[in-house]
Design an enzyme around this catalytic site. Structure first.
Site, PDB file in Angstrom:
ATOM      1  N   ARG A  47       0.824  -1.220   0.000  1.00 42.45           N
ATOM      2  CA  ARG A  47       0.000   0.000   0.000  1.00 42.45           C
ATOM      3  C   ARG A  47       0.857   1.268   0.000  1.00 42.45           C
ATOM      4  NH1 ARG A  47      -5.448  -0.479   1.146  1.00 42.45           N
ATOM      5  NH2 ARG A  47      -6.202  -2.452   2.020  1.00 42.45           N
ATOM      6  N   LEU A  72      -7.552  -6.361  11.620  1.00 40.67           N
ATOM      7  CA  LEU A  72      -7.691  -7.261  12.766  1.00 40.67           C
ATOM      8  C   LEU A  72      -6.320  -7.473  13.387  1.00 40.67           C
ATOM      9  CD1 LEU A  72      -9.959  -8.861  14.145  1.00 40.67           C
ATOM     10  CD2 LEU A  72      -9.391 -10.797  12.680  1.00 40.67           C
ATOM     11  N   LEU A  74      -4.312  -9.626  15.310  1.00 42.53           N
ATOM     12  CA  LEU A  74      -4.385 -11.029  15.712  1.00 42.53           C
ATOM     13  C   LEU A  74      -3.715 -11.311  17.050  1.00 42.53           C
ATOM     14  CD1 LEU A  74      -3.759 -12.749  12.260  1.00 42.53           C
ATOM     15  CD2 LEU A  74      -5.935 -12.406  13.446  1.00 42.53           C
ATOM     16  N   LYS A  75      -2.969 -10.333  17.571  1.00 41.71           N
ATOM     17  CA  LYS A  75      -2.334 -10.525  18.872  1.00 41.71           C
ATOM     18  C   LYS A  75      -3.273 -10.191  20.036  1.00 41.71           C
ATOM     19  CE  LYS A  75       2.358  -9.821  17.145  1.00 41.71           C
ATOM     20  NZ  LYS A  75       3.619  -9.036  17.238  1.00 41.71           N
ATOM     21  N   HIS A 139      14.175 -14.772   0.394  1.00 37.93           N
ATOM     22  CA  HIS A 139      13.419 -14.117  -0.666  1.00 37.93           C
ATOM     23  C   HIS A 139      13.613 -14.886  -1.959  1.00 37.93           C
ATOM     24  CE1 HIS A 139      12.023 -10.699   1.634  1.00 37.93           C
ATOM     25  NE2 HIS A 139      13.237 -10.572   2.146  1.00 37.93           N
ATOM     26  N   ASP A 140      12.991 -14.401  -3.005  1.00 37.25           N
ATOM     27  CA  ASP A 140      12.973 -15.090  -4.285  1.00 37.25           C
ATOM     28  C   ASP A 140      14.360 -15.607  -4.691  1.00 37.25           C
ATOM     29  OD1 ASP A 140      10.751 -15.134  -6.703  1.00 37.25           O
ATOM     30  OD2 ASP A 140      12.786 -15.123  -7.479  1.00 37.25           O
ATOM     31  N   TYR A 143      15.434 -18.707  -2.774  1.00 35.50           N
ATOM     32  CA  TYR A 143      14.710 -19.923  -3.157  1.00 35.50           C
ATOM     33  C   TYR A 143      15.248 -20.470  -4.481  1.00 35.50           C
ATOM     34  CZ  TYR A 143      11.542 -17.443   0.034  1.00 35.50           C
ATOM     35  OH  TYR A 143      11.021 -16.737   1.080  1.00 35.50           O
ATOM     36  N   ASP A 166       8.536 -16.602  -6.242  1.00 36.54           N
ATOM     37  CA  ASP A 166       7.356 -16.072  -5.557  1.00 36.54           C
ATOM     38  C   ASP A 166       6.071 -16.421  -6.294  1.00 36.54           C
ATOM     39  OD1 ASP A 166       8.897 -14.964  -3.598  1.00 36.54           O
ATOM     40  OD2 ASP A 166       8.642 -12.893  -4.228  1.00 36.54           O
TER      41      ASP A 166
END
Length: 390
Positions: A47, A72, A74-75, A139-140, A143, A166
């Site tokens: 964003r 939300l 979550l903690k 990261h990509d 991998y 990714d």
């Protein structure tokens, strides 16, 4: 109207950045209801990345159509109650934290499977949820490195310049796994966990070389194998004006078609198409292309059997009339940010077509709508805000 193949399917998406959000967007394009969940004080980083002058978050807009957004934390203990209510009629939970990230909050698959036995839980992880690498950050590039893919990019391994692991190892592997799990649940009524490893899935990109290695025992040489630079008829070449073309005439019949079109077929008498002459052909082709502009080569581009194509820039692709006619470049207008582009979905259903129903949502845009649908009153929603749950 939403008549997609996944109409009626509900997805709770806790993932951020690229692999998960792109996967959930594809599910949304196919008709699923997507609820994007973000922390109220730590929004999806896309964003705030690569904003236009008018503030439009262009990367976020590329990855998040056909979704509703709530916040939300979550903690917070009260968040579990809300999440559980969301999951009561949800089909899929998608996440991309560390393998034990949600488990530490009491929200892992083992915490959910008895309460929601039909739930398909998909985690997109760097290295899966088992093995010595599972807790490693990455990261990509990491991998691709550990899966052997990066070694095939050249004698001096180069970052591909796009997110192969990714998207290919993460997004698309997760998408196909989720669809298979939905089919399995139709037959058995049981959900399950899918633990994607972007590193392990990336291994599949070098299946060709894996087969050759199995047959010969020879380690493939990066940048000098059948499809990575060894063949003169399967390579890239620089043109007169400094642009590039891709010659993909892999089969001999296509290469001969190209040679006839380019007037280079006379060389065949002295230079057969054989490995001992690859260096000579590379020289011939390099000299030929360096004397031609893209405009000069246009008649060959248009020959359906020449397998010669210009290396297009993203700007050129975005203006390509074929890509636009086929719906792969979309001109959209956002209520706040105005004109922007998206890439279309690459899923060509003949009956249950994909649809683009809504723009990417603002951070927490649907908090009130979704919470009220779950039974919360206005005063309760205000309390959740004060308690920093949402």
């Amino acid at each position: 109207m939403n008549k997609g193949p996944l109409s009626g399917v509900k997805v709770v998406d806790l993932s951020l950045l690229l692999p998960g959000p792109l996967c959930s967007m594809y599910l949304g394009d196919m008709g699923a209801e997507i609820i994007k969940v973000e922390n109220p004080r730590a929004m999806d980083a896309t964003r705030v990345m690569f904003k236009k002058e008018n503030g439009a978050p262009s990367l976020y807009l590329m990855l998040n159509r056909n979704k509703k957004a709530i916040t939300l934390n979550l903690k917070r203990e009260k968040s579990k109650e809300i999440l559980f209510k969301l999951l009561e009629d949800a089909d899929i939970l998608l996440e991309g934290f560390r393998p034990d990230g949600l488990s530490k909050m009491g929200l892992g698959y083992d915490d959910l499977k008895e309460k929601f036995p039909r739930l398909i839980y998909c985690g997109i992880y760097g290295y899966g949820d088992s093995g010595a690498y599972k807790d490693f950050a990455g990261h990509d590039l990491n991998y691709l490195s550990l899966s052997g893919v990066l070694d095939q990019t050249g004698k001096n391994p180069q970052a591909p310049g796009f997110q192969l692991a990714d998207i290919g190892g993460g997004t698309l592997t997760a998408l196909s796994s989720i669809l298979a799990a939905l089919y399995y649940r139709e037959k058995t009524g049981r959900g399950q966990k899918i633990a994607i490893s972007m590193m392990e899935a990336s291994l599949q990109f070098i299946s060709l070389y894996g087969g050759i290695y199995s047959a010969t025992g020879k380690n493939p040489e990066g940048g000098n194998e059948l499809l990575s630079g060894k063949l003169p008829n399967y390579s890239t070449y620089r043109t007169k004006e400094g642009r590039w073309v891709a010659l993909g005439a892999l089969e001999e019949m296509f290469f001969k078609t190209f040679l006839r079109q380019s007037g280079l077929d006379s060389h065949l008498e002295k230079v057969p198409i054989a490995e001992t002459h690859f260096a000579e052909w590379k020289k011939i082709l390099t000299e030929y292309f360096s004397s031609k502009t893209l405009s000069d080569l246009e008649p060959i581009f248009q020959n359906p059997d020449s397998c010669l194509t210009p290396v297009k820039t993203l700007d050129e692709v975005s203006k390509d009339p074929v890509m636009r006619e086929k719906g792969m470049i979309l001109d959209r207008k956002h209520k706040q940010y105005g004109d922007y582009i998206q890439f279309g979905s690459p899923f060509p259903f003949s009956e249950s077509k994909v649809t683009y129903r809504t723009d990417p949502p603002d951070h927490g845009e649907h908090n009130g709508e979704i919470l009220k649908a779950l039974g919360y009153t206005d005063s309760e929603i205000e309390e959740l805000k004060k308690d920093k749950v949402i």
